[in-house]
Structures are given as C-alpha cells and as structure tokens.
Design an enzyme around this catalytic site. Structure first.
Site, PDB file in Angstrom:
ATOM      1  N   SER A 159       1.107  -1.255   0.052  1.00 55.20           N
ATOM      2  CA  SER A 159       0.215  -0.036  -0.061  1.00 55.20           C
ATOM      3  C   SER A 159       0.775   0.910   0.356  1.00 55.20           C
ATOM      4  CB  SER A 159      -1.159  -0.264   1.631  1.00 55.20           C
ATOM      5  OG  SER A 159      -1.987   1.289   0.828  1.00 55.20           O
ATOM      6  N   TYR A 170      -1.497   0.208  10.793  1.00 56.47           N
ATOM      7  CA  TYR A 170      -1.419  -0.665   9.258  1.00 56.47           C
ATOM      8  C   TYR A 170      -0.072  -0.125   8.151  1.00 56.47           C
ATOM      9  CZ  TYR A 170      -3.285  -1.263   4.694  1.00 56.47           C
ATOM     10  OH  TYR A 170      -3.906  -1.384   2.798  1.00 56.47           O
TER      11      TYR A 170
END
Length: 275
Positions: A159, A170
């Site tokens: 990501s 995250y």
C-alpha cells in the site's frame, strides 16, 4: 455468483499451464485478479476465510468454460492470519495441481481509522496480524515447493499508505510487506523465484460483502475516516481513486512471464502518489 472478468485488456493464454494461488479472493482486488488470471488461461486457486469464495470460483470456472480460455478455478477456505491456515491453503493447491507457479498475497486492509494515540493494544495487534502476517505466513508456506521446482513468482499487495493519516499500525504492517518483498527477492533469486509487489492507493469498490471491522459510529470516528479519504485524494496527482481493474492489471502483469526481469520492485499504483 461472480461475473466474468470484463476488462478489455485480457491477454488470452498468458497464464496457460500456470497454477496461481490468489489470497483474499472472495471480493475486491483479489477477486478481480483471480478472474483475470482465469480469463487468461490459468488454473486459479482462490483462498479466503469467507465461504463466498466458493461462489466466486464457480463463476470463474463457468466463464472459462463458456469462453474456452482454458482457465479453471477452485476455492479453499482458510484463515491466513495463522501459519496453519497458510500451510493448509498451499497444501490444497499442491494436492490439486502438483505445483504453484504464482502466489498473489492480497489479504490485508485497514480495520480502524484513528490517530495513533487512540489505538489500544488490542487494535494495534489486530491491524498487524491482518495486514502483515498473512503475507509472511503464505510466503513461508509456498517457498519449499517453489524452491524444489526451481521457479515461481510471488506478488505481494502492499500500500502507498506507508505514509498516510490515521492508520499507523496498518502503515507499519505494509512497511513490513515492503521489507519482506525486497529481502526475500534477494534471498531466493538464485532459486529462480521472483518476489515483487504493488502498492495500491485509494480504490473504488462495491460495498464489502464481509467487513474488515466495525463501521464508524460517532461523528469523531467518521471525521477520522474522512481524513483518510481527503488525504488519499489530495496525495494523488490524478485527484481520484483508482478502479479495481486498474489495480488488478499491474498485479497480473507482475505475475506473468512478461515481467521476468523484475524482482524486488514495489510498484506504486496510486495515480502518482508514491507513499
């Protein structure tokens, strides 16, 4: 039941004779990748912990038969947050096909959106377990078979949110995926194995059939999530979210033999945002 892949850039036969395991394949990017590989002649093993992955596999198989693409699809339900689950999934693929040529590690995703000081211990651990451990475990599970056959390609889905607002755990997990990709690529290149990754940005998708976590309830929680949306769009040169097809296409390219001289690379797919 899943609709057949509708993208206009399908390359017939590109995955003919190849066995590809795609994780997180019950919906979203993983489903699109599995549909694309099936449409291009691959034997796809879809892995997810949601039972609806079996419906997606049936749809891909029906589309392959109708089109004559030569592709096929089977499904495995497994919890890839555990090493036992990852091992189960790879063993099932090997039992069905005798080899694994491609592994696409797609499991992961933000569960909560909030400033870091608002995360408690349990939420931090769950974010890391969701977005790092499935890739760690499944890479480890598939390596013995790929080393024995002397070939293979692993595509990890990372990501650009390694730099982003309100999702520090995250971001840390996806930073781990990036490090894993580069370190493992160096380690296994001598065995004929490539390890690469894409780093998606914001992606438009239908409502999730299985949610990652609870919906934002308070006005404050909704504001925290909106900060992510606003920052994602602003960081993109193109000022928009991507589509599922726009995320699936580079993953499938990196998984194919056309990318044979690429390893250790992390490709941002985020409209110009480099993360």
């Amino acid at each position: 039941m899943a609709a057949p892949y509708a993208g206009q850039y399908v390359t017939p036969g590109r995955f003919g004779g190849k066995v590809a395991v795609v994780t997180g394949a019950a919906q979203g990017i993983g489903q699109k990748v599995a549909e694309r590989i099936g449409a291009e002649g691959g034997a796809v093993v879809l892995v997810d912990r949601a039972d609806l992955v079996h419906d997606v596999a049936r749809g891909i198989g029906e589309a392959a038969r109708a089109s004559g693409s030569g592709g096929s699809a089977t499904a495995v339900t497994a919890d890839l947050e555990t090493f036992a689950g990852a091992t189960q999934a790879i063993k099932a693929a090997l039992a069905a096909h005798g080899r694994v040529d491609v592994l696409v590690n797609n499991v992961g995703g933000t569960i909560w959106a909030r400033p870091y000081e608002e995360y408690d211990e349990d939420k931090i651990e769950k974010e890391i377990r969701r977005s790092l451990f499935p890739t760690l475990w499944t890479c480890r599970a598939v390596l013995p078979a790929m080393i024995e056959q002397g070939s293979g390609t692993i595509v990890n889905v990372s990501s650009v949110a390694t730099r982003g607002m309100h999702r520090v755990p995250y971001a840390a997990a996806k930073g781990g995926v990036n490090a894993l990709t580069q370190s493992l690529a160096m380690e296994v290149a001598g065995h004929g194995i490539r390890v690469v990754a894409t780093a998606p940005g914001g992606t438009e998708a239908p409502p999730r059939k299985v949610k990652r976590g609870p919906d934002a309830e308070s006005a404050t929680e909704k504001d925290w999530y909106q900060t992510i949306v606003d920052q994602t769009v602003e960081s993109s040169f193109m000022k928009r979210y991507g589509t599922l097809d726009e995320q699936a296409a580079p993953i499938v390219f990196l998984a194919s033999d056309e990318a044979s001289y690429l390893t250790g690379s992390i490709l941002p797919v985020a409209g110009g945002d480099l993360g």
